[in-house]
Design an enzyme around this catalytic site. Structure first.
Site, short mmCIF file in Angstrom:
data_model
loop_
_atom_site.label_atom_id
_atom_site.label_comp_id
_atom_site.label_asym_id
_atom_site.label_seq_id
_atom_site.Cartn_x
_atom_site.Cartn_y
_atom_site.Cartn_z
CB CYS A 14 -1.45 0.13 0.91
SG CYS A 14 -1.83 -1.45 1.48
CG HIS A 73 -3.16 3.18 2.02
ND1 HIS A 73 -4.11 2.98 1.37
CD2 HIS A 73 -2.99 1.58 3.23
CE1 HIS A 73 -4.63 1.16 1.17
NE2 HIS A 73 -3.83 1.15 2.48
CG ASN A 102 -7.10 -0.89 1.42
OD1 ASN A 102 -6.00 -0.30 0.50
ND2 ASN A 102 -7.38 -1.42 2.88
#
Length: 316
Positions: free
Chosen positions: A113, A241, A272
């Site tokens: 990520c 993020h 996500n």
């Protein structure tokens, strides 16, 4: 002194919207349960015929068009992803071929990520060193390919998409990408995993990641601001993020931000999207005019590894 700046942005998401109500019919969950624990309402899911390369190329084409540059002017293409099926040629090389970029160095980067901010730093360093005048940096993920749709703790989190940035050479006060603050904690790498199989499934130790992110990352954010020579009170926006709204909110509350700072919450609509989440959220903020041109924005990404990378950028 030679530096770099973000010249243009672009993003792409699949057309299919997967709602919390849809998930209620797939696993033992409810809309209220998902919103309370993640803040997520919807996420986008790519079809079987839409690949990581497709999404990366779509977002990159938009960023390149917005930059006004010709394909031949791009000297570096890098794609941050952890869900690419193709090992060789790289996704970056495939994107370059689709966009008619003739001779750039192309490579993929996997830092989970944290991938986009890591790739952005690498592109910035390349431009500063004179290895390329213009670079194309992309974060693209098809998380639906690695989702266990029977696991209610993870399947409610994940979505697909891509975001891209054109990075251009800049001098003196025009430089708009600050020094990176990055690192990892390999001893905790097991907390987020895509491993042990040719068809791995995303797993994580949710509480451990939450404690780590909310406990450690405010220090990283402040360090990125310090390296850029600004205080957190100078920021116009923060794009973390987009892992979970329950991480984003306590993390940003610790940064002494002004009341009018724009905090990206694209996770509500997109879920996500791993390495795609920061450029996707930033591109949307700029497209909607929520952060003015030349305003300082903190980017900070974190995840598998456990890795992190963050820098202050000025909006194009």
């Amino acid at each position: 002194m030679l530096g770099s700046r973000i010249a243009a942005l672009g993003h792409h998401q699949p057309s299919r919207v997967l709602t919390n109500a849809d998930l209620e019919g797939m696993v033992d969950t409810t809309d209220a349960w998902i919103r309370q624990r993640t803040g997520i309402a919807t996420r986008r899911i790519a079809g079987e015929d839409e690949s990581v390369t497709d999404m990366a190329a779509a977002s990159a084409a938009k960023a390149l068009a917005a930059s006004g540059l010709e394909p031949a002017e791009i000297g570096l293409v890098t794609v941050a992803t952890c869900t690419a099926i193709d090992r060789c040629p790289s996704i970056a090389a495939q994107v370059a071929a689709r966009l008619g970029i003739p001779s750039a160095v192309c490579f993929d980067l996997n830092n989970g990520c944290a991938g986009f901010c890591t790739a952005l730093a690498c592109a910035d360093h390349s431009v500063r060193a004179g290895a390329a005048r213009h670079a194309l940096v992309i974060g693209a993920e098809k998380m639906s390919d690695v989702t266990d749709w029977t696991d209610r703790s993870t399947c409610v989190l994940l979505g697909d998409g891509a975001g891209a940035a054109v990075i251009s050479e800049a001098k003196g006060q025009d430089a708009g990408i600050g020094p990176v603050a990055w690192g990892s904690d390999p001893a905790r790498a097991h907390a987020v995993r895509l491993a042990d199989s040719w068809q791995p499934r995303f797993t994580q130790e949710g509480q451990a990641v939450f404690r780590w992110a909310t406990g450690e990352l405010p220090t990283v954010a402040r360090e990125a601001c310090h390296r850029a020579g600004i205080a957190t009170t100078d920021l116009a926006g923060v794009v973390t993020h987009q892992a979970n709204l329950r991480i984003i909110e306590p993390l940003t509350r610790q940064l002494d931000l002004r009341d009018d700072v724009v905090i990206a919450r694209d996770v509500i609509d997109s879920g996500n999207t791993s390495a795609a989440s920061v450029p996707l959220a930033l591109s949307k903020l700029v497209e909607r005019g929520e952060v003015p041109s030349s305003a300082p924005v903190l980017l900070i990404a974190f995840g598998g590894g456990l890795s992190w990378a963050g820098q202050v950028v000025t909006c194009p």
